[in-house]
Scaffold this active site. Sequence first.
Site, PDB file in Angstrom:
ATOM      1  N   LYS A 169       0.843  -1.200   0.000  1.00  0.00           N
ATOM      2  CA  LYS A 169       0.000   0.000   0.000  1.00  0.00           C
ATOM      3  C   LYS A 169       0.875   1.244   0.000  1.00  0.00           C
ATOM      4  CE  LYS A 169      -3.424   2.313   3.003  1.00  0.00           C
ATOM      5  NZ  LYS A 169      -4.273   2.168   4.206  1.00  0.00           N
ATOM      6  N   LYS A 199      -2.554  -1.504  -3.187  1.00  0.00           N
ATOM      7  CA  LYS A 199      -3.568  -0.535  -2.766  1.00  0.00           C
ATOM      8  C   LYS A 199      -3.019   0.873  -2.902  1.00  0.00           C
ATOM      9  CE  LYS A 199      -6.404   0.986   1.166  1.00  0.00           C
ATOM     10  NZ  LYS A 199      -6.942   0.659   2.512  1.00  0.00           N
TER      11      LYS A 199
END
Length: 242
Positions: A169, A199
């Site tokens: 992420k 992400k």
Amino acid sequence: MSLPANPTFDNLTPEMVAKTIDHALLKPEMTVDEVLAGCQLCAKYNTASVCVKPCDVKLAADALRGTTVDVGTVIGFPHGNTPSSVKTFEALQAIEDGAVELDMVLNIGHLKSGRHDEIRDEIRSLTSAAKAKMPEVVIKVIFECSLLTDEEKVVACKLTEEAGADYVKTSTGFSTGGATIPDLKLMRANTTKGKTFVKASGGVRTLDYLIECLQAGADRIGASATDQIIDDMRARKAAAQQ
């Protein structure tokens, strides 16, 4: 709900877009009523998940019971500086409270210090403990890309994948920068597609940028402008059909 191989406005639906979004409710000043309103928004738009502060996991789990919206939370947030044992305890407590997705911040300073074995071991320890408690739990590792060199981002991708976490992420949304297209492409290129997911988080406030992030390799999007993004898509889809 799977996405097209090359996501574009034309081949995406509002429902598909909603299921890419982790709706963020992480501002420190958020009241209980604001958290509940955010959960209601997630249920209305049927997002992938809501991401709340650890203290709000029980509240969100109760509010979203019976929906298809997962409850996520953050671990070691926002700077990743708590000891590994504390992060693992926090993760297990979050699962106990009802979280099924955990976004942990790696130790940024120790990564930059070259303490790679320590970073891998921390991620592996938390991931193993969390999955032993709940096999289906999703573990996402936050890098805070704005504070890292490209070389450090590549190392973080490799360590995360070796440690068995599910996602890499970009950002917490609380530092000096958010998700960028170059970072997403770099992260996608340095993880195994279908094994480790990506992400994008931080600064994704429009439909057009969300789609750009998906095209760059993101599988999930952290956002707080969820209603504006999905309402915009619905309006543009309706206009295109006229």
